[in-house]
Design an enzyme around this catalytic site. Sequence first.
Site, PDB file in Angstrom:
ATOM      1  N   HIS A 186       0.833  -1.205   0.000  1.00 55.11           N
ATOM      2  CA  HIS A 186       0.000   0.000   0.000  1.00 55.11           C
ATOM      3  C   HIS A 186       0.864   1.249   0.000  1.00 55.11           C
ATOM      4  O   HIS A 186       2.060   1.198   0.327  1.00 55.11           O
ATOM      5  CB  HIS A 186      -0.938   0.021   1.220  1.00 55.11           C
ATOM      6  N   GLY A 217      -7.913  10.277  -0.102  1.00 55.25           N
ATOM      7  CA  GLY A 217      -7.755   9.373  -1.241  1.00 55.25           C
ATOM      8  C   GLY A 217      -7.378   7.966  -0.836  1.00 55.25           C
ATOM      9  O   GLY A 217      -7.699   7.005  -1.548  1.00 55.25           O
ATOM     10  N   TYR A 218      -6.713   7.826   0.304  1.00 57.33           N
ATOM     11  CA  TYR A 218      -6.337   6.486   0.778  1.00 57.33           C
ATOM     12  C   TYR A 218      -7.598   5.669   1.059  1.00 57.33           C
ATOM     13  O   TYR A 218      -7.740   4.534   0.582  1.00 57.33           O
ATOM     14  CB  TYR A 218      -5.500   6.625   2.049  1.00 57.33           C
ATOM     15  N   ALA A 219      -8.536   6.272   1.796  1.00 59.14           N
ATOM     16  CA  ALA A 219      -9.771   5.568   2.138  1.00 59.14           C
ATOM     17  C   ALA A 219     -10.636   5.344   0.899  1.00 59.14           C
ATOM     18  O   ALA A 219     -11.284   4.298   0.760  1.00 59.14           O
ATOM     19  CB  ALA A 219     -10.545   6.362   3.194  1.00 59.14           C
ATOM     20  N   LYS A 237      -9.243   2.415  -0.904  1.00 64.73           N
ATOM     21  CA  LYS A 237      -9.513   1.178  -0.164  1.00 64.73           C
ATOM     22  C   LYS A 237     -10.991   0.777  -0.258  1.00 64.73           C
ATOM     23  O   LYS A 237     -11.315  -0.396  -0.326  1.00 64.73           O
ATOM     24  CB  LYS A 237      -9.093   1.353   1.304  1.00 64.73           C
TER      25      LYS A 237
END
Length: 247
Positions: free
Chosen positions: A102, A165-167, A170
């Site tokens: 990640h 943006g990470y969430a 995901k």
Amino acid sequence: MKDYSPRSDLLADRVVLVTGASAGLGRTASLAFARHGATVALLARDEAKLEAVYDEIVAAGGPEPAMFPFDLAVADDRGLETLAGAIGHHLKRLDGLLHSAHLFHSLTPLALQTLDQWQALMRVNLIAPFALTRACLPLLRQAVDASVVFTGETHGHQPRAFWGGYAVAKSGLETLTRIWADELGADSTVRINTLIPGQVATTLRARTHPGLSPDTLLRPDDLMPWYLYLMGKDSLSVQGQTLECQP
Ligand SMILES: NC(=O)c1ccc[n+]([C@@H]2O[C@H](COP(=O)([O-])OP(=O)(O)OC[C@H]3O[C@@H](n4cnc5c(N)ncnc54)[C@H](OP(=O)(O)O)[C@@H]3O)[C@@H](O)[C@H]2O)c1
């Protein structure tokens, strides 16, 4: 699931590709899969760290792993197909694929996140897992049964401020899981699921919650019953689901 007790030969004669195998949960899962008989294809960028995992597996008497130094941030379809071809050529089969690699920048308000950051986040956390799975699917279909596990994130499941943006990337993995399972159909020998680890003592957690003592968190090894369950035959009927290790 903490009471799940896999047989010691759960993954005997199986080949499992693990992305993010050089650190954190991917490293711990690689060691656990090898302890249960799997030949592990170790993928990450840092060759020295991959070699350390390789040595640890061999020293513990596990099947000799294979190393694939590879950067998922810049991969294209052709590179991923070459990678899948190399796995088929050297290891002859593929029975499992754990996506643990990640990219995380920082917890920041959306107003401060840039287009370039979002592109990189999507690329490593969502697009690469999709495209690598697609490239490996012909090999995975040749297995009697095969398991693909995406690694989700609590804030992709229950969005909160600053995870940006990470969430979003995901959360896309959960949608991807459901679409792919639907397309594969009930009779598919390939199953695809997302596993959400929850809070675990790794470098990611030290960056997102620097004030939290790692002693209060589960360690990567504590989650291995989940990883082994999803990678082995005991989860044959689990398809298209998002499972939380710490609901
Ligand atoms: N730790 C937690 O509390 C937690 C909670 C929820 C979800 N998760 C999820 O669990 C997974 C593992 O997290 P972690 O905390 O164990 O991670 P970590 O310790 O930060 O390790 C990340 C791994 O990803 C690899 N990687 C990063 N960029 C890459 C790239 N461009 N190409 C190939 N490999 C790359 C790194 O290796 P190189 O640097 O060698 O490339 C490393 O092996 C992630 O998907 C994360 O979202 C973790």
